[in-house]
Design an enzyme around this catalytic site. Structure first.
Site, PDB file in Angstrom:
ATOM      1  N   HIS A  79       0.703  47.714  20.137  1.00 14.10           N
ATOM      2  CA  HIS A  79      -0.061  47.607  21.387  1.00 14.10           C
ATOM      3  C   HIS A  79      -1.191  48.631  21.298  1.00 14.10           C
ATOM      4  O   HIS A  79      -1.005  49.700  20.696  1.00 14.10           O
ATOM      5  CB  HIS A  79       0.740  48.032  22.611  1.00 14.10           C
ATOM      6  CG  HIS A  79       1.948  47.220  22.949  1.00 14.10           C
ATOM      7  ND1 HIS A  79       3.171  47.420  22.375  1.00 14.10           N
ATOM      8  CD2 HIS A  79       2.123  46.229  23.858  1.00 14.10           C
ATOM      9  CE1 HIS A  79       4.050  46.581  22.912  1.00 14.10           C
ATOM     10  NE2 HIS A  79       3.436  45.846  23.811  1.00 14.10           N
ATOM     11  N   ASP A 135       0.004  52.112  21.998  1.00 20.25           N
ATOM     12  CA  ASP A 135       0.923  52.699  20.999  1.00 20.25           C
ATOM     13  C   ASP A 135       0.105  53.425  19.937  1.00 20.25           C
ATOM     14  O   ASP A 135       0.520  54.452  19.413  1.00 20.25           O
ATOM     15  CB  ASP A 135       1.713  51.642  20.212  1.00 20.25           C
ATOM     16  CG  ASP A 135       2.429  50.635  21.072  1.00 20.25           C
ATOM     17  OD1 ASP A 135       2.787  50.991  22.196  1.00 20.25           O
ATOM     18  OD2 ASP A 135       2.628  49.498  20.580  1.00 20.25           O
TER      19      ASP A 135
HETATM   20  C1  XLS Z   1       9.214  43.430  25.984  1.00 18.35           C
HETATM   21  C2  XLS Z   1       8.468  42.646  25.012  1.00 18.35           C
HETATM   22  C3  XLS Z   1       7.355  43.411  24.327  1.00 18.35           C
HETATM   23  C4  XLS Z   1       6.429  42.472  23.642  1.00 18.35           C
HETATM   24  C5  XLS Z   1       5.092  43.056  23.319  1.00 18.35           C
HETATM   25  O1  XLS Z   1      10.290  43.073  26.418  1.00 18.35           O
HETATM   26  O2  XLS Z   1       9.358  42.110  24.084  1.00 18.35           O
HETATM   27  O3  XLS Z   1       7.904  44.352  23.455  1.00 18.35           O
HETATM   28  O4  XLS Z   1       6.977  41.981  22.461  1.00 18.35           O
HETATM   29  O5  XLS Z   1       4.402  43.431  24.448  1.00 18.35           O
END
Ligand code: XLS
Ligand code: NI
Ligand code: NI
Length: 439
Positions: free
Chosen positions: A104, A107
């Site tokens: 992300h 991140d």
């Molecule tokens: C959360 C989601 C997240 C997505 C990416 O539950 O799985 O991690 O994969 O934003």
């Protein structure tokens, strides 16, 4: 911290050692160069390490704070910390010898005081990723924007009652999509973390769905404008953080994409833990997405059968995975998708090498299950009985019915002329025993 001082104890990349390997850090089934159905195992499985759980989550839960004490999470120079984090991340990618990673925006790079500052930070870390990728094997499976953690998004991003929040989110997504494109990302993901509601007392569902439809359409338009070739992926999840998420499950997402005319550009990123939160099996969600033509990629993890939340554990359950891979291979494989480890080690797994054990164990579980699935397909162990079960529909009469060449009256007349169909066994226990022979 620099690239030369490893955070991990494990010095060399993990290698394949065969089923009898003694070392706890060797692959027993993941022989990446092994050719299955004309393709290397690595190219079938397309593993990706995710940034957020592995390098950002500090080991906190609702009852307690940080347990991991990662050195790159402590300091005052946020950009220096982001660079140190990237060093460790690329070191893990190298040690695991994985072909992909995912992240992300937040991140990778710290948020600034304004969107402009945040975007500048992201682009600077994008430069660093580009440099690191030039001499590394790892590629980008997908990038995404975090439109759910900051308090501005507490009532949603695209589905916010305030159009300025929608606009701010657009700014974040443009930057994340463009950096994903620059890094050669194979897909771009939109998970609607806060696109849902807590109570209908303050929520206009119809409006919010139209807003979300508009937002995803804007992302698709921009993708074409900049020449990004990969699909946009939305990620079904029924609940958490909101009580009701709009991208509830595969069937719901399909209806949404159809209504807003997005089926050509958008596919689904399916996650095991989200499937079971929705009351489905992982296999069901994958099979349905394939049947509806919206299968895109996988977030590979596992939930806990006894807990009703998204525990995001590393997938180690070979019997479930074998049936999942059976669906995937049968449906033509992962294409631009991959197996993204949207999975986190447990809060007590505080040793640096726990990150390595988790990924190696899960990669091996996936490989073992994949090989079993490929064997089942080769032998037609499940596809044979399935074809036999539906053989009538491949016959002359079955085909004519589906092609619209029989009226209700014509069918009724044929039935009235003494048709007496006999029930046939579904043979479930036989089929379950067949599966067990391959595990
Ligand atoms: C959360 C989601 C997240 C997505 C990416 O539950 O799985 O991690 O994969 O934003
Ligand atoms: Ni996910
Ligand atoms: Ni999840």
């Amino acid at each position: 911290m620099t690239a030369s001082t490893s955070f991990f104890q494990t010095p060399a990349p993990i290698a394949y050692g065969g089923a009898e390997a003694n070392s706890p850090l060797a692959f027993r089934w993941y022989d990446k160069d092994r050719i299955i159905a004309g393709k290397r195992l690595e190219d079938h499985l397309r593993f990706a390490v995710c940034y957020w759980h592995s390098f950002c989550w500090p080991g906190s839960d609702p009852f307690g704070g940080e347990t991991f004490l990662r050195p790159w999470q402590h300091g005052s120079d946020l950009m220096a910390m982001a660079r140190a984090k990237a060093d460790v991340a690329f070191e893990l990618f190298r040690l695991l010898d994985v072909p992909f990673f995912t992240f992300h925006d937040v991140d990778a790079a710290p948020e600034g005081a304004t969107l402009k500052e945040s975007v500048a930070n992201l682009n600077a870390i994008g430069d660093l990723f580009e440099q690191k990728m030039a001499s590394a094997k790892v590629r980008l499976l997908w990038g995404t924007a975090n439109l759910f953690s900051h308090r501005r998004y507490m009532a949603g991003a695209a589905t916010n009652p305030d159009p300025d929040v929608f606009t701010y989110a657009a700014g974040q997504v443009r930057a994340a999509l463009e950096v994903t494109h620059r890094l050669g990302g194979a897909n771009y993901v939109l998970w609607g973390g806060r696109e849902g509601y807590e109570t209908l007392l303050n929520t206009d569902i119809g409006r919010e769905l139209d807003q979300l439809g508009r937002f995803v359409s804007l992302v698709v338009e921009h993708k074409h404008k900049i020449g990004f070739k990969g699909p946009i992926l939305i990620e079904p999840k029924p609940k958490e953080p909101t009580k009701h998420q709009y991208d509830f499950d595969v069937a719901t997402c399909y209806g949404f994409l159809k209504r807003y005319d997005l089926l050509n550009d958008v596919k689904l990123n399916i996650e095991q833990n989200h499937a079971i939160l929705a009351g489905h099996s992982f296999q069901h969600e994958i099979a349905l997405a394939q049947a509806l033509g919206v299968f895109g990629s996988i977030d590979i993890n596992r939930g806990d059968d006894l807990l009703g939340w998204d525990t995001d554990q590393f997938a180690m359950n070979t019997s479930e995975l074998a049936l999942v891979f059976h669906e995937i291979i049968k449906g033509g494989g992962l294409a631009t998708g991959g197996l993204n480890f949207d999975a986190k080690i447990r809060r007590q797994s505080i040793d640096p090498d726990d990150l390595i054990h988790a990924h190696v164990g899960s990669m091996d579980a996936c490989a073992r299950a994949f090989l079993a699935a490929a064997d089942m397909l080769d032998a037609g162990a499940l596809t044979g009985p399935l074809a036999e079960r539906y053989a009538g529909w491949d016959g002359e009469e079955g085909k004519a019915i589906l092609a619209g060449q029989r009226s209700l009256a014509a069918l009724a007349d044929r039935a009235m002329a003494g048709l007496d169909p006999q029930p046939r066994s579904g043979r479930q226990e036989y089929l379950e025993s067949v599966v067990n022979r391959y595990l």
